[in-house]
Each structure stands twice: as C-alpha cells, then as structure tokens.
Scaffold this active site. Structure first.
Site, PDB file in Angstrom:
ATOM      1  CB  THR A 122      54.237  74.153  36.486  1.00 54.99           C
ATOM      2  OG1 THR A 122      53.377  73.728  37.540  1.00 54.99           O
ATOM      3  CG2 THR A 122      53.754  73.575  35.172  1.00 54.99           C
ATOM      4  CD  GLU A 152      51.597  72.916  42.250  1.00 58.08           C
ATOM      5  OE1 GLU A 152      50.555  72.579  42.844  1.00 58.08           O
ATOM      6  OE2 GLU A 152      51.627  73.741  41.316  1.00 58.08           O
ATOM      7  CG  PHE A 153      49.034  67.239  40.849  1.00 58.89           C
ATOM      8  CD1 PHE A 153      48.929  67.397  39.463  1.00 58.89           C
ATOM      9  CD2 PHE A 153      49.980  66.365  41.343  1.00 58.89           C
ATOM     10  CE1 PHE A 153      49.753  66.678  38.596  1.00 58.89           C
ATOM     11  CE2 PHE A 153      50.805  65.636  40.490  1.00 58.89           C
ATOM     12  CZ  PHE A 153      50.693  65.795  39.114  1.00 58.89           C
ATOM     13  CG  LEU A 154      49.758  72.180  45.949  1.00 60.36           C
ATOM     14  CD1 LEU A 154      50.677  73.158  46.664  1.00 60.36           C
ATOM     15  CD2 LEU A 154      49.285  71.091  46.900  1.00 60.36           C
ATOM     16  CG  ASN A 212      47.504  72.161  35.524  1.00 55.54           C
ATOM     17  OD1 ASN A 212      46.886  71.477  36.341  1.00 55.54           O
ATOM     18  ND2 ASN A 212      48.283  73.154  35.877  1.00 55.54           N
ATOM     19  CB  CYS A 264      47.759  76.759  37.047  1.00 52.02           C
ATOM     20  SG  CYS A 264      48.402  77.110  38.692  1.00 52.02           S
TER      21      CYS A 264
HETATM   22  C1  UGA Z   1      44.921  74.285  39.021  1.00 49.08           C
HETATM   23  C2  UGA Z   1      44.719  72.763  39.166  1.00 49.08           C
HETATM   24  O1  UGA Z   1      43.365  72.480  39.521  1.00 49.08           O
HETATM   25  C3  UGA Z   1      45.672  72.187  40.208  1.00 49.08           C
HETATM   26  O2  UGA Z   1      45.555  70.775  40.261  1.00 49.08           O
HETATM   27  C4  UGA Z   1      47.110  72.575  39.835  1.00 49.08           C
HETATM   28  O3  UGA Z   1      48.057  72.106  40.773  1.00 49.08           O
HETATM   29  C5  UGA Z   1      47.209  74.070  39.753  1.00 49.08           C
HETATM   30  O4  UGA Z   1      46.292  74.540  38.754  1.00 49.08           O
HETATM   31  C6  UGA Z   1      48.640  74.432  39.395  1.00 49.08           C
HETATM   32  O5  UGA Z   1      49.096  74.070  38.308  1.00 49.08           O
HETATM   33  O6  UGA Z   1      49.373  74.969  40.242  1.00 49.08           O
HETATM   34  P1  UGA Z   1      44.041  76.452  40.350  1.00 49.08           P
HETATM   35  O7  UGA Z   1      44.524  77.236  39.163  1.00 49.08           O
HETATM   36  O8  UGA Z   1      44.425  76.902  41.704  1.00 49.08           O
HETATM   37  O9  UGA Z   1      44.517  74.903  40.236  1.00 49.08           O
HETATM   38  O10 UGA Z   1      42.442  76.474  40.311  1.00 49.08           O
HETATM   39  P2  UGA Z   1      41.283  75.552  39.750  1.00 49.08           P
HETATM   40  O11 UGA Z   1      40.373  75.223  40.854  1.00 49.08           O
HETATM   41  O12 UGA Z   1      41.780  74.449  38.933  1.00 49.08           O
HETATM   42  O13 UGA Z   1      40.494  76.599  38.795  1.00 49.08           O
HETATM   43  C7  UGA Z   1      41.111  77.151  37.644  1.00 49.08           C
HETATM   44  C8  UGA Z   1      40.111  77.995  36.878  1.00 49.08           C
HETATM   45  O14 UGA Z   1      39.127  77.177  36.271  1.00 49.08           O
HETATM   46  C9  UGA Z   1      39.340  79.008  37.717  1.00 49.08           C
HETATM   47  O15 UGA Z   1      39.212  80.208  36.999  1.00 49.08           O
HETATM   48  C10 UGA Z   1      37.988  78.354  37.931  1.00 49.08           C
HETATM   49  O16 UGA Z   1      36.954  79.259  38.162  1.00 49.08           O
HETATM   50  C11 UGA Z   1      37.825  77.641  36.602  1.00 49.08           C
HETATM   51  N1  UGA Z   1      36.904  76.495  36.672  1.00 49.08           N
HETATM   52  C12 UGA Z   1      37.220  75.388  37.407  1.00 49.08           C
HETATM   53  C13 UGA Z   1      35.725  76.526  35.931  1.00 49.08           C
HETATM   54  O17 UGA Z   1      35.409  77.515  35.224  1.00 49.08           O
HETATM   55  N2  UGA Z   1      34.888  75.438  35.974  1.00 49.08           N
HETATM   56  C14 UGA Z   1      35.185  74.323  36.708  1.00 49.08           C
HETATM   57  O18 UGA Z   1      34.383  73.384  36.672  1.00 49.08           O
HETATM   58  C15 UGA Z   1      36.383  74.310  37.440  1.00 49.08           C
END
Ligand code: UGA
Length: 438
Positions: A122, A152-154, A212, A264
């Site tokens: 990113t 990437e969107f992982l 993001n 992220c």
């Molecule tokens: C995020 C994005 O979802 C991915 O698409 C992206 O590729 C990635 O960043 C990146 O830029 O590399 P990630 O950080 O692994 O992925 O995790 P998420 O599942 O998005 O969660 C991020 C945070 O938000 C966590 O702390 C999670 O607990 C929180 N969250 C998520 C909430 O508090 N509520 C929700 O409804 C969803």
C-alpha cells in the site's frame, strides 16, 4: 504462466507469492531477512495465517514456489517483479517508503531484460511515478520495463481466501502490453470472470486508500452510533442489522467494537489524511474517523474503570484477547495495548491470555503475567475484559467463569457474550452499544 519474483515475505508478499504459484506461475519469494527465508526454506511459516501453510506446502512440493535471500538474482531471472515490502507509518503519519524505494533501486540495477514491475504494497498516491523514475535512474538505457499498480485487498486471518477468490482485481498501468501479461499472471481469475478494473496508476493507488478509509469510516460511524444507543437505550446490533438490510449500506463492517486496529486502517487513514493536507484538499470525514477511533479505545478503558468503581490500584484484571482481531497473531495497533497500558498506569495487575498472540504482545509488555488458557487467566481476578472476538470467548462457560473469578465483573468490548446469561448469572457487565451498566 509467468516467472515471477515477489519481494518481501510479510503478510502481503508471502500470501501473494503462494497464491500466484497456486495459479500456476513459477514464483520465487525473495527477502533480505535471512531468518525469515531460512524458516520458509525449512517448511515453516513465519506468520500465523490460516490456510497459508497448506498452499505454500503444495506449491513447494510441485516446484512452483521457492525462497531466496538473493534478491538481485531473483529480479534478473524473472519477467514479473512484485513489490510486497512493508510501508510502516512514518514520524508524521505519512507512509515510510524507504523499503519500497530501496527495492526500486535494486530493480533498476538488475534490470537485464524487459520486465513488469508491479506494486502490491500500500503506497500513497503518486508513489508509482516515483518508483518509475528511480528505476529509470538506475537501469541501463537499452532495457525497458512497464509499471503496474496492483493493490491487495487481503484481510489478515482470511488472506489466503481473499487472494484465491478475490472480489476484484485492480490493475493500474498505462501499458496495454503490461495489461496482457498481467492477465496471464492472474489467468484463473480472468477465466472465472472475477471483476477486473483496468485503469491508470494513480487511480489504482487511490482505490486502495479510498476502500480502506471508507471501511474505517464505517466502523467509526457504527461505534459512534453504538455510543448514542447506550445513551438512549437502543440496541446497536439490531440497528446495524436493519441498516445492513438496505443494499446501499450493506451489513459488512458495521460491527461495533473497541476501535479498529491492525497494520492497515490506522496507518492508511493517517497516510490519506497526511496526503490530503499536503494537497490542501481536506478530508474531514477521514480525520473524524481517526479521532473517533482513538476515542473509542479510551471509552473502553473508561468503561472498565467505571465498572470497577475507579478502584484499580491493587486489583487484578484478566485481559482476554490480545490480537487486533480474531484469526491473527498480529497485535499492531490492537486496542488491547492501550487497555493493558492504562491498567498498569493505574497500578493494577494484568493477567493476559490469547490463543496465538502472546509472543507478539510480549514485545510491548515483557513483564505482565501470561496464561495458557482463559481459565487460568481469569482465576481470582477482580474483573475480566474481552478484547478480541476469538470463537473460544464466544463460547465461554459463564458458570465456570463465575466460579473462578473473585468478583463477577465483565467488560465485553466485542459483544460476544449473551446479555441474558450475564444478567441471570448476576454479573456486573458492560459492552458496546447494547446495555450499559447502570
Ligand atoms: C484490512 C482490509 O479489510 C483489507 O481489505 C485490506 O487489504 C487490508 O486492511 C490491508 O490494507 O492490507 P485487516 O486490517 O487485515 O484488513 O482487517 P479487517 O478485517 O479489515 O479489520 C480491521 C479492524 O477493524 C480490526 O481491528 C477489526 O476488529 C475492526 N473491525 C472490522 C470492526 O471493529 N468492526 C467491523 O465491523 C469490522
């Protein structure tokens, strides 16, 4: 199928390298970190990522995937080079691009034939142009390359599935030839009719940040709605569910919690904000999402202290869950860090437990007590805080828990426990946006 080098073996690089080899490409994952590469060469995975070992193992076995510290040779031997190194947060919130630029220089110096240089890390909008000029500066005159931005969107914890079955592929390039080659790299996905966005480099870079930051904004929004729900006696889960029934809103990323963490959202929102300031194009929404998120983390601490009548000194608190979300051992920007820090500052004692993240949080808190199960963590404690939504916490036996603790006080920052059960068992409890403690 192509000969590919992926530079960087962190979450992005390693999952991408394994996934690209699974698509049938010949992939070398290169990294200057000898300890990581030697782990990988002996069949070990340096990060906790469900399903990754299986994909790595099957592609190593089929001779499509290998690992090396000789980054220069790997560059020379490949037609497509993916940049997947880290872009941590710099001193003033901007992304630190030193690793990306040093890789670009290395690529320039080793460009021995036409290659595609493709960035997965990113990077702020405008970085592609800087990478191109760095490669031009160091390469020999008679060799050519094309540049592609392929963000990437992982999601950590679901990264393998997100790579193999993505909801879109973004390819930003001004070269039709590069686009054709990238089609070959991602051939199974083209055949599957995965949506492909073919655009220019700055648009591709922007898509990543815009996505993001929007998701981060959604989380901060529902967290603020949760806080108002507490004040008016509404249930945020029912509110979020009904909101999500509207296709324009979607139910995803509307789960309230202790504030978003990870490598992220915190970093990318700050980087986008920093860029917008530089461009004099204010992004008030993103700024607000960041402020709200910091406040949300503080609110969780206030909630715990409030539950305990602000008497923390000399008390022992069990912190269940240390990673920033479930299914990962990553503790970067985890709300657990602020929580533990605040308890320690108030002279409380922490007993911490997480199924996989203890080693990583030990770097922040080497001296607190760690437990090998939630049962040992909660034993004789004055309060329990759930910080991560691990499945094993969803299924906590509250009767057993009540027998183990000294005082039945629980803060559930992930809303994984049943309010009905907590009430009937006589717990003093709080959560996020459901039923505030009286
Ligand atoms: C995020 C994005 O979802 C991915 O698409 C992206 O590729 C990635 O960043 C990146 O830029 O590399 P990630 O950080 O692994 O992925 O995790 P998420 O599942 O998005 O969660 C991020 C945070 O938000 C966590 O702390 C999670 O607990 C929180 N969250 C998520 C909430 O508090 N509520 C929700 O409804 C969803």
């Amino acid at each position: 199928m192509k000969n590919i080098t992926v530079i960087g073996t962190g979450y992005v690089g390693l999952v991408s390298g394994a996934g690209l080899s699974d698509f049938g490409n010949q992939v070398v994952c290169a990294d200057i970190d000898e300890s990581k590469i030697s782990l990988l060469q002996t069949g070990k995975i340096p990060i906790f990522e469900p399903g990754l070992k299986e994909v790595v193992d099957r592609n190593v076995k089929s001779n499509r995937l290998s690992f090396t510290v000789d980054v220069s040779k790997a560059i020379r031997d490949s037609e497509v080079i993916f940049i997947g190194v880290g872009t941590p947060e710099g001193k003033n919130g901007e992304a630190d691009l030193s690793a990306v630029f040093s890789v670009a220089e290395m690529i320039g110096k080793n460009l021995n034939s036409y290659k595609i240089i493709c960035t997965k890390s990113t990077v702020p909008i405008g970085t592609g142009a800087k990478i191109i000029s760095l490669i031009n500066k160091f390469k020999k005159k008679d060799v050519e390359f094309d540049y592609v931005s392929n963000p990437e969107f992982l999601r950590e914890g679901a990264a393998v599935q997100d790579f193999l079955i993505p909801n879109r592929i973004v390819l930003g390039t001004n070269s039709q030839k590069a686009f054709q080659i990238m089609q070959d790299v991602y051939r199974p996905l083209f055949i599957n009719d995965t949506p492909i966005v073919f655009t220019n480099v700055p648009t591709a870079e922007m898509i990543k940040y815009a996505s993001n930051a929007f998701l981060a904004l959604k989380i901060s929004y529902i967290n603020e709605i949760a806080n108002v729900c507490e004040a008016v006696g509404a249930d945020v889960h029912i509110v979020a569910k009904a909101m999500g029934n509207d296709g324009r809103i979607s139910p995803k990323f509307l789960h309230p919690g202790p504030g978003f963490g990870g490598s992220c959202f915190p970093k990318d929102t700050k980087a986008l904000l920093s860029l917008s300031k530089e461009l004099n194009e204010p992004m008030n929404t993103v700024a607000a999402a960041i402020v709200t998120n910091n406040r949300q983390k503080e609110r969780m601490i206030d909630k715990l202290f409030n539950l305990m009548g602000n008497a923390i000194k000399g008390k022992t608190i069990a912190v269940l869950g240390l990673s920033f979300k479930q299914m990962t051992d990553d503790v970067r920007e985890s709300a657990s860090i602020e929580m533990i820090q605040s308890i320690i500052e108030k002279n409380g004692t922490v007993k911490a437990y997480d199924p996989v993240a203890i080693q990583n949080i030990k770097k922040h808190f080497p001296d607190i007590e760690y437990s090998t199960s939630w049962q040992t963590a909660v034993k004789d404690t004055d309060a329990v805080v759930i910080m991560t939504e691990w499945h094993e916490f969803r299924g906590l036996d509250l009767v057993e828990l009540k027998q183990l603790v000294k005082t039945p006080i629980i803060l559930d920052t992930r809303n994984v426990l049943s309010i009905k059960d907590l009430t009937s068992l006589g717990f003093k409890f709080d959560n996020v946006g459901r039923k505030a403690v009286k």
